[in-house]
Design an enzyme around this catalytic site. Structure first.
Site: not given
Ligand code: FRU
Length: 461
Positions: A29-30, A157-158, A212
């Site tokens: 993912n990210d 987070r993040d 996020e």
């Molecule tokens: C966004 C997210 C972030 C988190 C990550 C977890 O897609 O939900 O907020 O850190 O993915 O994989």
């Protein structure tokens, strides 16, 4: 299916992408921690090596000297510490005194009967020091979950870092107790000791329940605040995906560390598969952005058939962000011209003779006029009555239609990979990103329009 058979399918899969970052197997993912360090571009990403449906994330890692060809590196971090057992979640990197300092969210779910929104979850800010981007010198919690301010749910987070006037700042995306999005800011002189400095910017009821992946930078004297809000309701042509990602332009009062918007929130992408964008500045001073070419919490009919082949999701192509006409334009990088092969240029009238599978297409219109462009088996791009419509058939696997009002279209640039499509309109004024899963092989590219213009095709290799 045995694991051996699955591995074989992964390698022979015609939907594996040719010029995008994707997982060898499992889930991605990210984008995280993007940085250019000692001449090498490093990109990390949320990654679950074995399970294409996700799980506790690791940081996968790739490097590049030219932003076009990427080398797979060993996994950079795994969820193997007590402060991140349920996921080495998203974060960013910054250089200081010849080292890279990464900050990420260590996700922990306490065992028990919890909702994991308001209770039962820890999200710790973890600091990681690395001399080179490959090895880890130390990895420790700098803001433990219990030190977060009052008034928030467990979702904070993040971390994204930036430096301004000799001070380091960290922004964090958050969900308040009342289910509003918010961006917290911490500051530090040395990246070790952090103090809370209130919120940089707060959302209202119409802007979703959780923000996020915040990002912040300045471009041509303006502040840019990026975030990925969850829970914004669709509004006619806007916000049609389950979660969206976009930005606000504004000014920052540095004495208070408050962001003041001068524009509305604007979505980055008008396609189906775009979330959690992440930017960095390279040594040419360019602001480059990667994004997850995927999205969470989709309706059941939207699927990625690669799950059955042992992998899911990819990153978008990196894009350069440029401020023009009061908005951010997103442009494919110059470097990708390197991949161009077998150029064919035709006038719109003879365009019928083109076909391809992995290619770039440039359409230059002499006048803005309605058109219909058919590609990739059953995908259509239709411009009529000032609306650009992207339509998929069966190969969209649940992705049906997105409509975007656009006053005029003078230019289109498309990057077509085996199972993805990125459409840049008017030199990056609008972008549409989508995954699509046609049968392998070349398909006709068919253009119908009364306008004059030229279409240029390059195979990408
Ligand atoms: C966004 C997210 C972030 C988190 C990550 C977890 O897609 O939900 O907020 O850190 O993915 O994989």
């Amino acid at each position: 299916m045995t694991l051996e058979k699955k591995q074989m399918d992964v390698q022979n899969d015609p939907w594996r992408l040719k010029f995008h970052i994707m997982p060898e197997t499992g889930w991605l993912n990210d984008p995280n921690g993007a940085i250019q360090f000692n001449g090498v571009y490093h990109i990390y990403y949320q990654y679950v090596p074995k399970d294409p449906l996700g799980g506790a994330t690791h940081w996968g890692h790739m490097t590049s000297k030219d932003m076009v060809y990427f080398k797979q590196e060993p996994i950079f971090m795994s969820p193997d510490q007590e402060f991140d057992v349920n996921g080495v979640y998203s974060g960013s990197g910054i250089e200081k005194d010849g080292k890279i300092h990464f900050f990420y969210t260590g996700n922990v779910k306490q065992p028990g009967d919890f909702d994991y929104i308001y209770n039962g979850r820890e999200q710790n800010v973890v600091h990681v020091v690395s001399q080179d981007g490959y090895e880890i010198e130390r990895r420790e919690v700098v803001i433990p979950h219990e030190e977060f301010p009052e008034g928030y749910s467990d979702h904070i987070r993040d971390p994204k870092l930036f430096k301004k006037n000799g001070m380091y700042y960290m922004v964090l995306g958050a969900r308040t107790e009342n289910n509003l999005g918010s961006i917290l800011v911490y500051q530090s002189k040395d990246l070790e000791q952090w103090t809370y400095h209130g919120t940089l910017y707060d959302g209202n009821e119409e802007q979703g329940y959780m923000w996020e992946c915040p990002d912040f930078f300045e471009i041509d004297g303006q502040s840019v605040l990026i975030f990925s809000p969850q829970g914004i309701l669709p509004e006619e042509y806007k916000y049609n995906n389950p979660h969206v990602a976009g930005y606000i332009l504004g000014e920052t009062d540095w004495s208070l560390v408050k962001f003041k918007p001068t524009t509305e929130f604007r979505e980055f992408d008008r396609g189906f598969d775009f979330y959690a964008p992440h930017t960095f500045e390279d040594d040419q001073g360019r602001r480059l952005m990667w994004s997850w070419m995927g999205i969470g919490d989709t309706m059941p009919e939207y699927t990625n058939p690669t799950i059955a082949r042992g992998w899911q999701h990819a990153l978008t192509l990196p894009r350069e962000l440029v401020l023009e006409n009061g908005q951010l334009y997103q442009r494919p990088l110059e470097e990708y011209k390197k991949l161009r092969k077998n150029e064919q240029t035709k006038s719109f009238r003879e365009a019928g003779a083109l076909s391809g599978e992995v290619y770039e297409l440039l359409l230059e219109f002499e006048t803005s006029a309605p058109f219909e462009l058919k590609l990739r088996q059953d995908t259509e791009l239709i411009y009529a009555d000032g609306i650009l419509t992207l339509k998929h058939g069966k190969s969209g696997y649940g992705r049906r239609k997105r409509m975007t009002p656009i006053k005029e279209i003078r230019q289109l640039q498309l990057f077509v990979d085996t199972s993805s499509l990125e459409i840049f309109v008017n030199d990056g004024e609008y972008v549409l990103t989508t995954r699509v899963y046609p049968d392998a092989g070349e398909d006709a590219i068919d253009l119908e329009t009364k306008a004059d213009g030229t279409i240029t095709y390059w195979a990408l290799d």
